[in-house]
Design an enzyme around this catalytic site. Structure first.
Site, short mmCIF file in Angstrom:
data_model
loop_
_atom_site.label_atom_id
_atom_site.label_comp_id
_atom_site.label_asym_id
_atom_site.label_seq_id
_atom_site.Cartn_x
_atom_site.Cartn_y
_atom_site.Cartn_z
CB CYS A 50 9.61 -5.57 -1.51
SG CYS A 50 9.31 -6.75 -0.38
CG HIS A 106 4.87 -4.57 -0.98
ND1 HIS A 106 4.34 -5.48 -1.87
CD2 HIS A 106 5.77 -4.40 -0.68
CE1 HIS A 106 5.09 -6.31 -1.67
NE2 HIS A 106 5.91 -5.73 -1.48
CD GLU A 107 7.78 -3.77 1.47
OE1 GLU A 107 8.09 -4.29 2.77
OE2 GLU A 107 8.75 -3.69 0.62
CG HIS A 142 6.32 -10.94 -2.13
ND1 HIS A 142 8.24 -10.41 -2.94
CD2 HIS A 142 6.50 -9.31 -1.35
CE1 HIS A 142 8.60 -9.81 -2.57
NE2 HIS A 142 7.34 -8.65 -2.12
#
Length: 603
Positions: A110, A248-249, A258
């Site tokens: 990311c 995740h995003e 994170h």
């Protein structure tokens, strides 16, 4: 007590002349030496130094470059930055820019920083207050789609829907797709610099990012790198799994940052597919973090309009047109190089690939994963392994190939490996199988018609070995693989069949051998070569019942992995809330543990 390699003292403190030096020179001095008396390690290459400095600054470990000061850093600051990065990434915290650290820096990830970004003027970090949406109904739309992708628009939209649903299933948030230009979460596929401060860098590197909630115009917006090869249930085990990255995003888009926790979806590094979008559930620590922001979802809002879920997968003519790799084996028509239980899960290795079954014997993916992308440190030219097992003494994982072996802590190889198998008092030429027998906590190695018994606690071979196989009556004298499973039984594999020995017994249970493909890898009798008739239930002695497909999950002729292998969950297996489901993460040593960076790190 663990045996650790002797380590020399750390780097000496800098003298007056070294307290401040230009960073590249300081890197050469600080990172090329491991101890005051040790021989210098090979100096990092210039391009690696440049990568290391830029990477540490980009992701919050060092202040960004400052032309007015010439980017001066102290040796202590630099070493601390590398150490922090290694701890966050699950590596050994050496403070040295070694090969493992550089390899992790080159792992796709990311774009957002791991830590609050430092500035030259303010070197003390202050963690920002968590941000969240002040409303519960959020709109989204895909504004731009990938341009050169085998994934059709409907598939991309469906994957976004299910990735958002992962979060709304547990938190009081409602996501609905809109067609107009106004949406809370705008989703784009962009390349290079796209005017948001987080430029993409081509294939690999940074693959996506999202903006935290707030009052700025980009709040919640989520961007994917259009230079990536986005895939979904890819037949060649390559590319970037769009669903996994989107989950995740969207965690960022609702306010999560994170973390270093080993099996969190919010670790920054790409780890591969996470399984079926219709069945995927968040790891427990991610649930806790989103509950802390929004509370627990108790029920569906009575005013919310039901939204018809999109179909997955898409029709066959809209799937990847890339030809399958010729070296990818099929799980239903092969024997395996190695089989191992690791952290309570079963791993079946073949060539450069492996399949993985969770504690409750769910097959994570019908397609295999690449061995080198999971086990960081195996040589890239290694095309297969001979045997794998998890040591009971320290839960490290040992790989054998020919005359050499490697020891892994979680997913990362330990320093100093490979080493010769003579460390185990084994003869040269490799072994066929290895496993630890629960009955006596000894490790058994097999080669041709011989076997050895080894004590992993003392690191010594027991006297009187090798002996003639087999020790267990009914087990073949030569084996391909062996494994002990969570039910306490031992399983022996040869060809496409397996034999079961109950805990403490010295002979094969009635009804064996049986088909490995059918009972472990969810293959029907017509798929598995050499399969045999079904036996009675495992609780009555012989084998587990055949694997079951969820019939509703076969669509458009496309096989979906919502599958369970034959046996029921072993006693004490964790429920779906704590079972690790990410393909490229190891589960914790104990069910339900929050496996944090301070314990055992691996994203």
């Amino acid at each position: 007590m663990r045996r650790r390699a002797a380590r020399g003292p750390g780097p000496p403190p800098p003298g007056p002349g070294l307290s401040r030096l230009p960073l590249p020179l300081l890197l050469l001095l600080a990172l090329g030496t491991r101890g005051g008396c040790a021989a210098p390690a090979p100096a990092p290459r210039a391009e690696d130094l440049s990568l290391g400095v830029e990477w540490l600054s980009r992701f919050g470990y060092l202040p960004p470059a400052d032309p007015t000061t010439g980017q001066l850093q102290t040796q202590e600051e630099l070493s601390k930055a590398i150490t922090a990065m290694q701890q966050f990434g699950g590596l050994e915290a050496t403070g040295i820019l070694d090969e493992a650290t550089l390899a992790l820096m080159k792992t796709p990830r990311c774009s957002l920083p791991d830590l609050p970004v430092l500035t030259q003027a303010r070197r003390r970090r202050q963690a920002p207050a968590p941000t969240k949406w002040n409303k519960r109904n959020l709109s989204w739309r895909v504004r731009t789609f990938p341009r050169d992708s085998p994934l059709g628009h409907d598939t991309v939209r469906a994957l976004m829907y299910y990735a958002l649903k992962v979060w709304s299933d547990i938190a009081p948030l409602n996501f609905h797709e809109v067609a107009g230009s106004a949406a809370d979460i705008q989703i784009d596929f962009s390349k290079a610099d796209h005017n948001d401060g987080y430029p993409f860098d081509g294939p690999g590197g940074t693959v996506a990012h999202a903006f935290f909630p707030g009052h700025h115009h980009t709040a919640g917006d989520t961007h994917f790198d259009d230079d990536e090869a986005w895939t979904f249930r890819s037949s060649d085990a390559h590319g970037m799994d769009l669903f996994a990255v989107a989950v995740h995003e969207f965690g960022h888009a609702i306010g999560l940052s994170h973390v270093a926790a080993a099996h969190s979806i919010m670790r920054p590094y790409y780890q591969g597919p996470v399984g079926d979008p219709l069945r995927y559930g968040l790891p427990y620590e991610d649930k806790v973090r989103v509950w802390q922001l929004y509370g627990v979802r108790e029920s569906v809002s009575p005013t919310a309009q039901p939204e018809e879920p999109p179909l997955l997968p898409e029709p066959p003519d809209n799937r990847s047109s890339a030809p399958p790799r010729k070296d990818v084996p099929h799980r239903c028509s092969t024997h395996f190089d190695a089989v191992a239980q690791i952290r309570g899960e079963a791993f079946f290795f073949k060539g450069k690939y492996f399949w993985r079954l969770t504690r409750d014997r769910h097959l994570v993916s019908l397609q295999p994963a690449q061995m080198h992308r999971f086990w960081r440190g195996l040589p890239l030219h290694l095309d297969s392994v001979d045997a794998v097992y998890e040591r009971t003494s320290d839960h490290k994982i040992v790989f054998f190939k020919g005359d050499r072996y490697w020891v892994f802590k979680d997913n990362n190889v330990e320093e100093g490996y490979p080493r010769p198998v003579s460390d185990f008092s084994l003869p040269p030429g490799g072994i066929d199988a290895a496993f630890s027998w629960a009955h006596n906590d000894r490790t058994y190695f097999f080669k041709d018609q011989l076997y050895w018994r080894y004590d992993d606690h003392t690191r010594h071979m027991d006297p009187g070995y090798p002996a003639q196989s087999p020790l267990w009556r009914g087990v073949p004298s030569t084996l391909d693989d062996a494994m002990r499973w969570s039910d306490g039984a031992s399983y022996f594999f040869r060809g496409q069949e397996y034999w079961k020995v109950l805990d403490g017994e010295l002979e094969v249970a009635p009804g064996y051998p049986q088909s490995t493909a059918r009972d472990w890898l969810v293959c029907g009798d017509s798929q598995a070569d050499g399969s045999v008739a079904a036996g009675v239930d495992a609780a009555e002695g012989p084998r587990a019942p055949p694997g079951q497909h969820d019939q509703s999950r076969s669509e458009d002729g496309y096989e979906v992995c919502s599958c369970t292998s034959g046996a029921s969950s072993p006693p004490g297996a964790p429920g779906p809330l704590v079972a690790a489901t990410m393909l490229l993460l190891l589960p914790p040593l104990s069910p339900g543990a929050l496996w944090t960076a301070a314990q055992a790190l691996t994203l």
